[in-house]
Design a protein around this motif. Structure first.
Motif, PDB file in Angstrom:
ATOM      1  N   LEU A 167      36.918   1.764   8.593  1.00 37.61           N
ATOM      2  CA  LEU A 167      36.438   1.020   9.772  1.00 37.61           C
ATOM      3  C   LEU A 167      34.942   0.745   9.661  1.00 37.61           C
ATOM      4  O   LEU A 167      34.488  -0.357   9.991  1.00 37.61           O
ATOM      5  CB  LEU A 167      36.734   1.790  11.061  1.00 37.61           C
ATOM      6  N   LEU A 168      34.191   1.731   9.208  1.00 35.15           N
ATOM      7  CA  LEU A 168      32.749   1.537   9.031  1.00 35.15           C
ATOM      8  C   LEU A 168      32.479   0.446   8.006  1.00 35.15           C
ATOM      9  O   LEU A 168      31.668  -0.456   8.234  1.00 35.15           O
ATOM     10  CB  LEU A 168      32.070   2.836   8.603  1.00 35.15           C
ATOM     11  N   VAL A 169      33.175   0.505   6.886  1.00 37.78           N
ATOM     12  CA  VAL A 169      32.973  -0.488   5.827  1.00 37.78           C
ATOM     13  C   VAL A 169      33.352  -1.877   6.332  1.00 37.78           C
ATOM     14  O   VAL A 169      32.617  -2.849   6.127  1.00 37.78           O
ATOM     15  CB  VAL A 169      33.778  -0.111   4.565  1.00 37.78           C
ATOM     16  N   ARG A 170      34.482  -1.986   7.004  1.00 34.14           N
ATOM     17  CA  ARG A 170      34.944  -3.300   7.504  1.00 34.14           C
ATOM     18  C   ARG A 170      33.971  -3.863   8.536  1.00 34.14           C
ATOM     19  O   ARG A 170      33.644  -5.053   8.505  1.00 34.14           O
ATOM     20  CB  ARG A 170      36.349  -3.162   8.097  1.00 34.14           C
ATOM     21  N   ALA A 171      33.514  -3.022   9.464  1.00 37.27           N
ATOM     22  CA  ALA A 171      32.561  -3.484  10.476  1.00 37.27           C
ATOM     23  C   ALA A 171      31.261  -3.950   9.825  1.00 37.27           C
ATOM     24  O   ALA A 171      30.683  -4.964  10.223  1.00 37.27           O
ATOM     25  CB  ALA A 171      32.284  -2.381  11.495  1.00 37.27           C
ATOM     26  N   THR A 172      30.806  -3.239   8.802  1.00 37.23           N
ATOM     27  CA  THR A 172      29.584  -3.628   8.095  1.00 37.23           C
ATOM     28  C   THR A 172      29.780  -4.945   7.363  1.00 37.23           C
ATOM     29  O   THR A 172      28.893  -5.801   7.352  1.00 37.23           O
ATOM     30  CB  THR A 172      29.148  -2.515   7.119  1.00 37.23           C
ATOM     31  N   GLU A 173      30.960  -5.141   6.764  1.00 32.93           N
ATOM     32  CA  GLU A 173      31.242  -6.398   6.075  1.00 32.93           C
ATOM     33  C   GLU A 173      31.245  -7.567   7.055  1.00 32.93           C
ATOM     34  O   GLU A 173      30.656  -8.612   6.788  1.00 32.93           O
ATOM     35  CB  GLU A 173      32.611  -6.332   5.390  1.00 32.93           C
ATOM     36  N   VAL A 174      31.889  -7.382   8.190  1.00 35.39           N
ATOM     37  CA  VAL A 174      32.026  -8.475   9.159  1.00 35.39           C
ATOM     38  C   VAL A 174      30.699  -8.779   9.839  1.00 35.39           C
ATOM     39  O   VAL A 174      30.307  -9.937   9.964  1.00 35.39           O
ATOM     40  CB  VAL A 174      33.113  -8.146  10.208  1.00 35.39           C
ATOM     41  N   LEU A 175      30.008  -7.746  10.289  1.00 34.55           N
ATOM     42  CA  LEU A 175      28.767  -7.944  11.049  1.00 34.55           C
ATOM     43  C   LEU A 175      27.548  -8.093  10.151  1.00 34.55           C
ATOM     44  O   LEU A 175      26.474  -8.462  10.619  1.00 34.55           O
ATOM     45  CB  LEU A 175      28.583  -6.787  12.039  1.00 34.55           C
ATOM     46  N   GLN A 176      27.678  -7.797   8.865  1.00 35.20           N
ATOM     47  CA  GLN A 176      26.645  -7.972   7.852  1.00 35.20           C
ATOM     48  C   GLN A 176      25.354  -7.221   8.144  1.00 35.20           C
ATOM     49  O   GLN A 176      24.273  -7.629   7.735  1.00 35.20           O
ATOM     50  CB  GLN A 176      26.358  -9.459   7.630  1.00 35.20           C
ATOM     51  N   ASP A 177      25.488  -6.123   8.855  1.00 32.73           N
ATOM     52  CA  ASP A 177      24.319  -5.309   9.177  1.00 32.73           C
ATOM     53  C   ASP A 177      24.830  -3.924   9.544  1.00 32.73           C
ATOM     54  O   ASP A 177      25.624  -3.794  10.486  1.00 32.73           O
ATOM     55  CB  ASP A 177      23.550  -5.935  10.345  1.00 32.73           C
TER      56      ASP A 177
ATOM     57  N   ASP B 237      23.340  -1.264  10.875  1.00 31.18           N
ATOM     58  CA  ASP B 237      22.946  -0.792  12.206  1.00 31.18           C
ATOM     59  C   ASP B 237      23.762  -1.477  13.295  1.00 31.18           C
ATOM     60  O   ASP B 237      24.190  -0.840  14.257  1.00 31.18           O
ATOM     61  CB  ASP B 237      21.451  -1.037  12.449  1.00 31.18           C
ATOM     62  N   GLU B 238      23.982  -2.775  13.131  1.00 31.89           N
ATOM     63  CA  GLU B 238      24.794  -3.511  14.099  1.00 31.89           C
ATOM     64  C   GLU B 238      26.238  -3.012  14.074  1.00 31.89           C
ATOM     65  O   GLU B 238      26.881  -2.881  15.110  1.00 31.89           O
ATOM     66  CB  GLU B 238      24.745  -5.003  13.794  1.00 31.89           C
ATOM     67  N   ALA B 239      26.739  -2.717  12.881  1.00 34.29           N
ATOM     68  CA  ALA B 239      28.102  -2.192  12.751  1.00 34.29           C
ATOM     69  C   ALA B 239      28.225  -0.833  13.442  1.00 34.29           C
ATOM     70  O   ALA B 239      29.200  -0.579  14.154  1.00 34.29           O
ATOM     71  CB  ALA B 239      28.480  -2.073  11.277  1.00 34.29           C
ATOM     72  N   LEU B 240      27.234   0.026  13.248  1.00 36.45           N
ATOM     73  CA  LEU B 240      27.255   1.341  13.903  1.00 36.45           C
ATOM     74  C   LEU B 240      27.221   1.196  15.421  1.00 36.45           C
ATOM     75  O   LEU B 240      27.969   1.862  16.138  1.00 36.45           O
ATOM     76  CB  LEU B 240      26.076   2.192  13.432  1.00 36.45           C
ATOM     77  N   ARG B 241      26.362   0.328  15.898  1.00 35.21           N
ATOM     78  CA  ARG B 241      26.270   0.089  17.342  1.00 35.21           C
ATOM     79  C   ARG B 241      27.598  -0.459  17.872  1.00 35.21           C
ATOM     80  O   ARG B 241      28.090  -0.038  18.906  1.00 35.21           O
ATOM     81  CB  ARG B 241      25.110  -0.884  17.610  1.00 35.21           C
ATOM     82  N   TRP B 242      28.172  -1.395  17.137  1.00 33.22           N
ATOM     83  CA  TRP B 242      29.438  -2.011  17.542  1.00 33.22           C
ATOM     84  C   TRP B 242      30.553  -0.969  17.601  1.00 33.22           C
ATOM     85  O   TRP B 242      31.341  -0.945  18.540  1.00 33.22           O
ATOM     86  CB  TRP B 242      29.801  -3.129  16.560  1.00 33.22           C
ATOM     87  N   LEU B 243      30.620  -0.091  16.600  1.00 32.35           N
ATOM     88  CA  LEU B 243      31.675   0.923  16.547  1.00 32.35           C
ATOM     89  C   LEU B 243      31.559   1.965  17.653  1.00 32.35           C
ATOM     90  O   LEU B 243      32.542   2.613  18.003  1.00 32.35           O
ATOM     91  CB  LEU B 243      31.653   1.636  15.187  1.00 32.35           C
ATOM     92  N   LYS B 244      30.354   2.117  18.210  1.00 30.90           N
ATOM     93  CA  LYS B 244      30.120   3.164  19.217  1.00 30.90           C
ATOM     94  C   LYS B 244      30.027   2.633  20.642  1.00 30.90           C
ATOM     95  O   LYS B 244      29.742   3.389  21.564  1.00 30.90           O
ATOM     96  CB  LYS B 244      28.823   3.909  18.865  1.00 30.90           C
ATOM     97  N   THR B 245      30.272   1.328  20.836  1.00 27.72           N
ATOM     98  CA  THR B 245      30.142   0.693  22.148  1.00 27.72           C
ATOM     99  C   THR B 245      31.509   0.233  22.648  1.00 27.72           C
ATOM    100  O   THR B 245      32.265  -0.375  21.891  1.00 27.72           O
ATOM    101  CB  THR B 245      29.207  -0.532  22.046  1.00 27.72           C
TER     102      THR B 245
END
Length: 184
Positions: A128-138, A140-148
């Motif tokens: 999930l972390l890897v996929r969010a980072t790929e999609v959001l291309q950032d 820090d943004e991926a971490l924020r997205w996963l925790k919100t």
């Protein structure tokens, strides 16, 4: 202009449009097969490849069958440390997301090895972390997205859904909709 010429001209326009749509569709399909190296929007640095995080966690195989074998054997306890560091959370917080109790966490630390079920859940959260980072291309943004909390997930926090395969699939589906610009 004779009527036949008008029909021929319209047919030609329709044919050209259909060909360009097919070409665009084929280009879109072929882009999916090409592995694009993405960069962080803010820093311009290359994002770590999917395999980099997983290799640090002990998932070294490039194919699905090798991954299955690794999961069946279990990975080293240090995979929790690597993933927790990548998520910028403590191992105790991560244990909540991978559904490992405090007592079991202590036992696994002493044993040095996670069992297959725990290994699969660790892999699930990492993916999930890897996929969010790929999609959001950032990252820090991926971490924020996963925790919100997300409305599209019924107000749930994406990482909270990682404790089940169905929940993780919902998060991946949402990321796919974001990637393709589908309103959610």
């Amino acid at each position: 202009m004779p009527f036949g010429s008008i029909i021929l001209a319209i047919w030609h326009i329709i044919k050209v449009q259909a060909m360009s749509e097919n070409t665009a569709e084929n280009n879109h399909r072929s882009r999916r097969r090409i592995r694009v190296i993405k960069t962080d929007k803010k820093t311009g640095q290359f994002l770590p490849a999917r395999t980099e995080l997983f290799a640090k966690m002990g998932f070294t195989s490039d194919d699905r069958m090798g991954l299955i074998q690794t999961i069946r054997k279990g990975v080293n306890y240090t995979a929790l440390n690597v993933l927790a560091d990548s998520l910028s959370i403590s191992v105790n917080d991560l244990s909540h997301y991978v559904d490992i109790s405090d007592r079991t966490l202590i036992r696994r630390k002493k044993q040095g090895l996670l069992n297959p079920d725990e290994t699969e859940r660790v892999y699930r959260v990492g993916s999930l972390l890897v996929r969010a980072t790929e999609v959001l291309q950032d990252k820090d943004e991926a971490l924020r997205w996963l925790k919100t909390p997300k409305k599209a997930l019924g107000g749930e926090v994406p990482l909270d859904l990682a404790d089940t395969e169905v929940g993780a699939d919902e998060v991946k589906d949402l990321l796919g909709r974001i990637e393709h610009g589908v309103f959610t």
